[in-house]
Write a protein that holds these residues in place. Sequence first.
Motif, PDB file in Angstrom:
ATOM      1  N   PRO A  21       0.840  -1.199   0.000  1.00 33.18           N
ATOM      2  CA  PRO A  21       0.000   0.000   0.000  1.00 33.18           C
ATOM      3  C   PRO A  21       0.876   1.250   0.000  1.00 33.18           C
ATOM      4  O   PRO A  21       1.989   1.239   0.529  1.00 33.18           O
ATOM      5  CB  PRO A  21      -0.787  -0.129   1.314  1.00 33.18           C
ATOM      6  CG  PRO A  21       0.030  -1.024   2.164  1.00 33.18           C
ATOM      7  CD  PRO A  21       0.766  -1.942   1.229  1.00 33.18           C
ATOM      8  N   PRO A  22       0.386   2.313  -0.620  1.00 32.63           N
ATOM      9  CA  PRO A  22       1.178   3.547  -0.615  1.00 32.63           C
ATOM     10  C   PRO A  22       1.275   4.098   0.797  1.00 32.63           C
ATOM     11  O   PRO A  22       0.378   3.893   1.616  1.00 32.63           O
ATOM     12  CB  PRO A  22       0.379   4.487  -1.523  1.00 32.63           C
ATOM     13  CG  PRO A  22      -1.020   3.964  -1.488  1.00 32.63           C
ATOM     14  CD  PRO A  22      -0.896   2.478  -1.279  1.00 32.63           C
ATOM     15  N   PRO A  23       2.371   4.776   1.114  1.00 35.38           N
ATOM     16  CA  PRO A  23       2.478   5.346   2.455  1.00 35.38           C
ATOM     17  C   PRO A  23       1.427   6.427   2.659  1.00 35.38           C
ATOM     18  O   PRO A  23       0.988   7.077   1.713  1.00 35.38           O
ATOM     19  CB  PRO A  23       3.894   5.935   2.491  1.00 35.38           C
ATOM     20  CG  PRO A  23       4.300   6.063   1.066  1.00 35.38           C
ATOM     21  CD  PRO A  23       3.509   5.060   0.284  1.00 35.38           C
ATOM     22  N   ILE A  24       1.014   6.594   3.888  1.00 40.51           N
ATOM     23  CA  ILE A  24       0.023   7.608   4.227  1.00 40.51           C
ATOM     24  C   ILE A  24       0.727   8.956   4.274  1.00 40.51           C
ATOM     25  O   ILE A  24       1.764   9.094   4.918  1.00 40.51           O
ATOM     26  CB  ILE A  24      -0.601   7.304   5.607  1.00 40.51           C
ATOM     27  CG1 ILE A  24      -1.258   5.926   5.595  1.00 40.51           C
ATOM     28  CG2 ILE A  24      -1.611   8.374   5.999  1.00 40.51           C
ATOM     29  CD1 ILE A  24      -1.628   5.426   6.965  1.00 40.51           C
ATOM     30  N   PRO A  25       0.174   9.957   3.590  1.00 39.28           N
ATOM     31  CA  PRO A  25       0.816  11.274   3.639  1.00 39.28           C
ATOM     32  C   PRO A  25       0.703  11.875   5.039  1.00 39.28           C
ATOM     33  O   PRO A  25      -0.244  11.577   5.764  1.00 39.28           O
ATOM     34  CB  PRO A  25       0.032  12.096   2.614  1.00 39.28           C
ATOM     35  CG  PRO A  25      -1.296  11.416   2.507  1.00 39.28           C
ATOM     36  CD  PRO A  25      -1.036   9.954   2.787  1.00 39.28           C
ATOM     37  N   PRO A  26       1.648  12.719   5.428  1.00 42.09           N
ATOM     38  CA  PRO A  26       1.554  13.368   6.737  1.00 42.09           C
ATOM     39  C   PRO A  26       0.236  14.129   6.880  1.00 42.09           C
ATOM     40  O   PRO A  26      -0.274  14.678   5.909  1.00 42.09           O
ATOM     41  CB  PRO A  26       2.748  14.324   6.763  1.00 42.09           C
ATOM     42  CG  PRO A  26       3.691  13.756   5.767  1.00 42.09           C
ATOM     43  CD  PRO A  26       2.838  13.112   4.706  1.00 42.09           C
ATOM     44  N   GLN A  27      -0.305  14.121   8.064  1.00 41.81           N
ATOM     45  CA  GLN A  27      -1.565  14.792   8.357  1.00 41.81           C
ATOM     46  C   GLN A  27      -1.300  16.003   9.244  1.00 41.81           C
ATOM     47  O   GLN A  27      -0.268  16.090   9.901  1.00 41.81           O
ATOM     48  CB  GLN A  27      -2.525  13.831   9.068  1.00 41.81           C
ATOM     49  CG  GLN A  27      -2.799  12.549   8.306  1.00 41.81           C
ATOM     50  CD  GLN A  27      -3.506  12.795   6.987  1.00 41.81           C
ATOM     51  OE1 GLN A  27      -4.531  13.440   6.938  1.00 41.81           O
ATOM     52  NE2 GLN A  27      -2.924  12.301   5.905  1.00 41.81           N
ATOM     53  N   THR A  28      -2.269  16.911   9.302  1.00 40.56           N
ATOM     54  CA  THR A  28      -2.134  18.073  10.173  1.00 40.56           C
ATOM     55  C   THR A  28      -3.436  18.321  10.919  1.00 40.56           C
ATOM     56  O   THR A  28      -4.518  18.050  10.382  1.00 40.56           O
ATOM     57  CB  THR A  28      -1.717  19.334   9.394  1.00 40.56           C
ATOM     58  OG1 THR A  28      -1.614  20.418  10.306  1.00 40.56           O
ATOM     59  CG2 THR A  28      -2.727  19.695   8.318  1.00 40.56           C
ATOM     60  N   THR A  29      -3.310  18.829  12.115  1.00 40.76           N
ATOM     61  CA  THR A  29      -4.494  19.153  12.912  1.00 40.76           C
ATOM     62  C   THR A  29      -4.834  20.636  12.837  1.00 40.76           C
ATOM     63  O   THR A  29      -5.801  21.080  13.434  1.00 40.76           O
ATOM     64  CB  THR A  29      -4.291  18.741  14.381  1.00 40.76           C
ATOM     65  OG1 THR A  29      -3.094  19.355  14.866  1.00 40.76           O
ATOM     66  CG2 THR A  29      -4.210  17.236  14.523  1.00 40.76           C
ATOM     67  N   GLY A  30      -4.045  21.411  12.106  1.00 36.36           N
ATOM     68  CA  GLY A  30      -4.345  22.835  11.903  1.00 36.36           C
ATOM     69  C   GLY A  30      -4.592  23.576  13.205  1.00 36.36           C
ATOM     70  O   GLY A  30      -3.790  23.489  14.136  1.00 36.36           O
ATOM     71  N   PRO A  31      -5.738  24.294  13.302  1.00 35.07           N
ATOM     72  CA  PRO A  31      -6.026  25.081  14.501  1.00 35.07           C
ATOM     73  C   PRO A  31      -6.183  24.247  15.778  1.00 35.07           C
ATOM     74  O   PRO A  31      -6.205  24.786  16.871  1.00 35.07           O
ATOM     75  CB  PRO A  31      -7.341  25.784  14.167  1.00 35.07           C
ATOM     76  CG  PRO A  31      -7.458  25.749  12.694  1.00 35.07           C
ATOM     77  CD  PRO A  31      -6.715  24.520  12.251  1.00 35.07           C
ATOM     78  N   ALA A  32      -6.289  22.935  15.633  1.00 36.40           N
ATOM     79  CA  ALA A  32      -6.420  22.073  16.817  1.00 36.40           C
ATOM     80  C   ALA A  32      -5.064  21.650  17.368  1.00 36.40           C
ATOM     81  O   ALA A  32      -4.995  20.933  18.365  1.00 36.40           O
ATOM     82  CB  ALA A  32      -7.241  20.836  16.472  1.00 36.40           C
ATOM     83  N   GLU A  33      -3.973  22.090  16.742  1.00 34.27           N
ATOM     84  CA  GLU A  33      -2.642  21.628  17.122  1.00 34.27           C
ATOM     85  C   GLU A  33      -2.296  21.870  18.585  1.00 34.27           C
ATOM     86  O   GLU A  33      -1.619  21.073  19.213  1.00 34.27           O
ATOM     87  CB  GLU A  33      -1.585  22.272  16.235  1.00 34.27           C
ATOM     88  CG  GLU A  33      -0.220  21.664  16.423  1.00 34.27           C
ATOM     89  CD  GLU A  33       0.763  22.125  15.368  1.00 34.27           C
ATOM     90  OE1 GLU A  33       1.959  22.065  15.653  1.00 34.27           O
ATOM     91  OE2 GLU A  33       0.346  22.528  14.275  1.00 34.27           O
ATOM     92  N   SER A  34      -2.770  22.967  19.177  1.00 31.15           N
ATOM     93  CA  SER A  34      -2.436  23.258  20.579  1.00 31.15           C
ATOM     94  C   SER A  34      -3.315  22.489  21.558  1.00 31.15           C
ATOM     95  O   SER A  34      -3.092  22.534  22.768  1.00 31.15           O
ATOM     96  CB  SER A  34      -2.564  24.759  20.866  1.00 31.15           C
ATOM     97  OG  SER A  34      -3.929  25.158  20.858  1.00 31.15           O
ATOM     98  N   PHE A  35      -4.302  21.749  21.050  1.00 33.45           N
ATOM     99  CA  PHE A  35      -5.257  21.073  21.923  1.00 33.45           C
ATOM    100  C   PHE A  35      -4.811  19.658  22.265  1.00 33.45           C
ATOM    101  O   PHE A  35      -4.390  18.896  21.412  1.00 33.45           O
ATOM    102  CB  PHE A  35      -6.647  21.030  21.271  1.00 33.45           C
ATOM    103  CG  PHE A  35      -7.387  22.322  21.376  1.00 33.45           C
ATOM    104  CD1 PHE A  35      -8.383  22.498  22.321  1.00 33.45           C
ATOM    105  CD2 PHE A  35      -7.068  23.384  20.549  1.00 33.45           C
ATOM    106  CE1 PHE A  35      -9.050  23.703  22.428  1.00 33.45           C
ATOM    107  CE2 PHE A  35      -7.726  24.596  20.638  1.00 33.45           C
ATOM    108  CZ  PHE A  35      -8.719  24.763  21.588  1.00 33.45           C
ATOM    109  N   GLY A  36      -4.942  19.324  23.551  1.00 41.26           N
ATOM    110  CA  GLY A  36      -4.728  17.962  24.002  1.00 41.26           C
ATOM    111  C   GLY A  36      -6.015  17.173  23.948  1.00 41.26           C
ATOM    112  O   GLY A  36      -6.022  15.968  23.734  1.00 41.26           O
TER     113      GLY A  36
END
Length: 191
Positions: A21-36
């Motif tokens: 299977p092709p590797p999964i591209p990196p993902q981003t959480t955008g504005p949620a990045e600072s949230f735990g």
Amino acid sequence: MNRCDRVFAAALALPAPFPLPPPIPPQTTGPAESFGVVGGQSVTAACGGTQTLISGDVGVAPGTSITGFPACAATVPPFATHANDAAAISAQAATLSLYNTLPPMGAGTPIGAALGGQVYGPGTYSIGAANLAANENLTLSGAGVYVFKVASSLTANVGSTVTLVGVDPCQVFWQVTSAATLNGVNFVGNV
């Protein structure tokens, strides 16, 4: 070079018996990045003897219920709680967008519900209900993206841990259809 090295080298030169299977591209959480923690209707911290420290913001939107803070859990400064404010609404929208991008990645490799004692590499995995038993460890090993599609609930029991070996915690995603109960010592990734 010994005999095993030659056999191993020859085996590597053969074409793969099936396409990888092709590797999964990196993902981003955008504005949620600072949230735990980002919840939809409510976020509840249950008291379990010691106060839980969350290294990130805690938010809920469109709901407004955040309970158990700071008595049972607290955010580590400079993080704070956000009940349906602009930061929580943006984080919820970013989280929903990411959540909706995960299904096109396919069902993933089926794995058992018991996560304790397991070691997984990068990839997409599907689970019915996921359970990390008390005092057990799940190890994720190797650089790449990890997606765990949990069809039901996710439970990390008291004393459980998730260990990363060469893994960016920002590239670990838990797509949970129902409730996530995180009581472990250390749980990593985006839930």
